[in-house]
Design an enzyme around this catalytic site. Structure first.
Site, PDB file in Angstrom:
ATOM      1  N   ASP A  49      -3.712  86.087  59.096  1.00 16.15           N
ATOM      2  CA  ASP A  49      -3.402  84.612  58.681  1.00 16.15           C
ATOM      3  C   ASP A  49      -3.990  84.030  59.871  1.00 16.15           C
ATOM      4  OD1 ASP A  49      -2.262  82.678  57.174  1.00 16.15           O
ATOM      5  OD2 ASP A  49      -0.208  82.641  58.045  1.00 16.15           O
ATOM      6  N   ASN A  83      -3.450  83.074  46.101  1.00 15.10           N
ATOM      7  CA  ASN A  83      -4.602  82.540  46.665  1.00 15.10           C
ATOM      8  C   ASN A  83      -5.932  81.930  45.516  1.00 15.10           C
ATOM      9  OD1 ASN A  83      -5.388  84.855  49.469  1.00 15.10           O
ATOM     10  ND2 ASN A  83      -4.085  82.883  49.370  1.00 15.10           N
TER      11      ASN A  83
END
Length: 257
Positions: free
Chosen positions: A37, A85
């Site tokens: 991340d 996503n």
């Protein structure tokens, strides 16, 4: 690079050697899951584009796997793209898919890793599906770290797919619903997960300071240890990796007991 940066780099390397020297390799996790991340925030902090951040994050992967190969780690699961996503703007998602496809090709051509896809393949573009299939076939006999590339992956989706696979398998074998209901147990569901017969992750590392799993391997991480690191993924260093291993080795795993 100025003198201050050079000295800081030298001190970090010396510290990393010290941490590594005190690391108990008998306590190294066999399976590490990584939630990579912070690519976008790293790029923003550097005054660069989101695409540049994703490329920098992709470049970190082989370096990270190199560190893993220096230990006793046998399986690494890299979360490259979640099902969520796909809701990102197309001007970000398109380049990101291309970068991820390049990552898969690079891992397959390296010769050190055995590539395995985990995720819903039907969500992916046809070209990426072919790339994943070719990577798995090309590395099938590689005697190295098994690298799970989690692309189009969601933890809830994985469990739903496992149940669907279990039901279809029972149907193919002519098992009646009543018989199936009586025979369902944890091991049966586990065999139908994307990771199949693989060991569950011992350690999950998440970068960028976020302290949540966001749906990563919900079933497999029931007894995993978690390590949350403030560093954005493109800036993740070997010393950060070693700190994670040291922290893991110092814990007493109870597996719910």
């Amino acid at each position: 690079m100025n003198l201050r940066d050079k000295l800081r780099g030298l001190l970090v390397r010396l510290y990393a050697r010290r941490v590594e020297g005190h690391l108990d390799h008998a306590q190294v996790p066999k399976h590490i899951g990584v939630i990579m991340d912070g690519n976008r925030r790293w790029a923003k902090a550097a005054g660069s584009s989101t695409v540049h951040g994703h490329r920098a994050g992709a470049e970190k992967i082989e370096e990270f796997l190199g560190w893993c190969s220096e230990t006793e780690v046998g399986v690494v699961t890299l979360w490259l793209l979640s099902t969520d996503n796909f809701d990102r703007p197309q001007d970000e998602l398109g380049p990101l898919l291309g970068i991820i496809e390049d990552v898969v090709r690079t891992l397959a051509s390296d010769g050190r890793w055995r590539v395995h896809h985990v995720g819903t393949r039907d969500l992916l573009p046809a070209g990426m599906q072919r790339t994943l299939k070719e990577a798995e076939e090309a590395t099938r006999e590689v005697d190295g770290i098994l690298v799970n590339v989690a692309i189009g992956y969601g933890g809830r989706q994985e469990i739903a797919d496992a149940v669907r696979s279990m039901l279809l398998d029972a149907q193919d074998k002519g098992v009646r619903m009543e018989e199936l209901a009586e025979s369902v147990d944890i091991d049966m569901i586990g065999r139908h997960l994307y990771t199949g017969a693989q060991p569950d992750p011992d350690l999950v590392i998440r970068t960028s300071g976020e302290q949540r799993l966001s749906g990563f391997m919900l079933w497999q991480t029931a007894h995993s240890e978690y390590y949350f690191c403030d560093v954005f993924w493109p800036a993740f260093r070997k010393v950060d990796f070693l700190r994670a291993l040291r922290d893991y080795a110092a814990r007493h795993r109870r597996f719910g007991g």
